[in-house]
Design an enzyme around this catalytic site. Structure first.
Site, short mmCIF file in Angstrom:
data_model
loop_
_atom_site.label_atom_id
_atom_site.label_comp_id
_atom_site.label_asym_id
_atom_site.label_seq_id
_atom_site.Cartn_x
_atom_site.Cartn_y
_atom_site.Cartn_z
N GLU A 234 1.31 -0.96 -0.74
CA GLU A 234 0.13 0.03 -0.03
C GLU A 234 0.93 1.00 0.16
O GLU A 234 1.69 1.04 0.80
CB GLU A 234 -0.98 0.15 0.75
N CYS A 268 -2.10 8.68 3.04
CA CYS A 268 -2.14 8.26 1.80
C CYS A 268 -4.01 8.53 1.43
O CYS A 268 -3.72 8.30 -0.41
CB CYS A 268 -1.77 6.63 1.80
#
Length: 461
Positions: A234, A268
């Protein structure tokens, strides 16, 4: 980078740690391998009892660990306490649902008969020690969303946390031990990033998961590929936040502020690129800029603070470079944009308009409270702008038109589409991205199965 707690609110080094030597690292790898042999045979109820105990302890520790996180990486203390509470809820969710998510599956009777067998099943078995390379921005949550499903699946964890959050990393190891997990079930490795390659190459480590930067992801993926080991990555995100004419513009602008500055903008999945239909652009911009400018920036340990300092001096410098580059190419600074005087690595909530493709901030992730505004003539242009990014983590869409929702869900290149709300992670929903945002999924049933040996069991007649 030294392994140390440096308070980003004032730059003061509070604690430093020596990296583990080769002898201690070897001891821990041996322990992980030995523990897995026994732990893999425990039952789901046994694992759930331990994980629920960890959740209870985390709830009890919420105030203390919240202050530790704030001191190490600067998030407002209210958000730190909320992160701890979220982690406890996720632990309980996996404790409750893991047995169901990993239950044996029976292929159709037709397929079994066609194969010439009497019966068959699919069983999910654990892989072994899994290395987790985790970032500093959500120092509890990023780890727990790996550890809870991994432990419930019967794996054991090896944590290489970011070097600026060592106290949180050590707390996590202690938390699982206090809950009753044996020592080798979850271990924190106090090592620098240079040690990751060697650890991942060790045959006792069966897989790896990384949340972090694109360069870090590339390095881990390259080594794992060479060693033929499973990975979940990720990486970065530059999520679009699209506002169409049918949207509740006032509500969209309010949520947009939170979506951009959550965790001091260092997330993020924070919305970063705000793409607004021309018919509502002025109305949205007025409200959004006013909301960003009104945020309370200050000491993250104060309850009223909404935006604290960035986690590192380098992080602030990187953000400044993106803003300065955009300004040189003609971006309009609607609020913020200037480093404040005084100690600490603070940067004000900032909104940039008139952003164009030649600006670095158009294609790079702004990891801090800086938003970019785009004007779209119609849905097609909104989709083009949204997809004009190397990242594809998540997305936000504001519209009351179901036909538009269908188009966005079909066409946006992202791992998630959140309609009339902001992206948030939840243990029940898969989480991850496409393009340079990585691959694989965390959370939900998809996440717990990532580090399982999916085994076909077939019985002949």
């Amino acid at each position: 980078m030294p392994i140390a707690t440096v308070n980003p609110a004032n730059g003061e080094t509070l604690r430093t740690y020596e990296a583990m030597g080769e002898e201690e690292l070897e001891r821990r790898l041996q322990l992980a391998e030995a523990t897995f042999r026994t732990y893999r045979t425990t039952t789901y109820p046994e694992r759930a009892r331990l994980l629920n105990r960890a959740a209870d302890l985390l709830d009890e520790d919420q105030e203390d660990i919240g202050r530790v996180m704030t001191t190490e990486m600067g998030k407002p203390v209210k958000q730190a306490r909320a992160e701890a509470a979220k982690c406890a809820r996720a632990m309980r969710w996996y404790a409750e649902h893991a047995a169901e998510l990993l239950a044996d599956e029976e292929p159709s009777a037709v397929d079994v008969k066609d194969s010439g067998g009497a019966r068959a099943l699919v069983r999910y078995r654990p892989l072994g020690p899994v290395l987790a390379v985790m970032p500093w921005n959500f120092p509890l949550w990023q780890v727990v969303r790996f550890a809870a499903p991994a432990l419930m699946a019967g794996n054991v964890g090896l944590l290489k946390h970011a070097s600026n959050v060592p106290q949180t990393a050590l707390y996590l190891e202690d938390l699982f031990h206090r809950a009753g997990f044996t020592e080798g079930c979850f271990q924190t490795l106090l090592v620098g990033s240079g040690a990751v390659d060697e650890i991942l190459r060790d045959e006792r480590v069966k897989a790896a998961t990384l949340t972090g930067s694109e360069p870090a992801g590339r390095a881990v993926a390259a080594t794992a590929g060479e060693m033929i080991k499973k990975t979940v990555l990720e990486l970065g995100g530059s999520d679009p936040f699209v506002v169409m004419p049918s949207a509740d513009v006032e509500r969209a602008a309010q949520v947009a502020v939170t979506a951009r500055v959550q965790n001091n903008g260092q997330s993020c999945i924070a919305a970063k690129r705000f793409i607004v239909h021309t018919d509502v652009y002025d109305a949205f911009t007025e409200r959004f800029v006013a909301g960003m400018a009104a945020l309370k920036v200050g000491d993250p340990l104060r309850e009223e603070t909404e935006v604290g300092p960035l986690a590192s001096e380098q992080g602030r410098s990187d953000l400044e470079e993106l803003v300065d580059d955009a300004r040189r190419y003609g971006a309009a600074v609607l609020c913020g944009g200037e480093r404040p005087d005084g100690p600490g690595w603070y940067y004000p909530p900032t909104v940039l308009a008139d952003v164009t493709r030649e600006m670095r901030i158009h294609r790079e992730e702004a990891f801090g409270p800086v938003a970019t505004l785009y004007r779209a003539a119609d849905l097609d242009e909104a989709v083009l702008i949204a997809n004009d990014s190397p990242f594809g983590l998540s997305s936000n869409v504001w519209t009351r038109d179901e036909a538009e929702v269908d188009r966005f869900v079909r066409d946006l290149e992202a791992g998630g589409v959140y309609v009339n709300g902001m992206t948030a992670s939840h243990p029940g929903f898969p989480f991850g991205g496409v393009k340079r945002s990585g691959y694989g999924r965390e959370l939900s049933g998809h996440g717990i199965r990532e580090f399982c040996n999916i085994t076909t069991v077939w019985h002949g007649v």
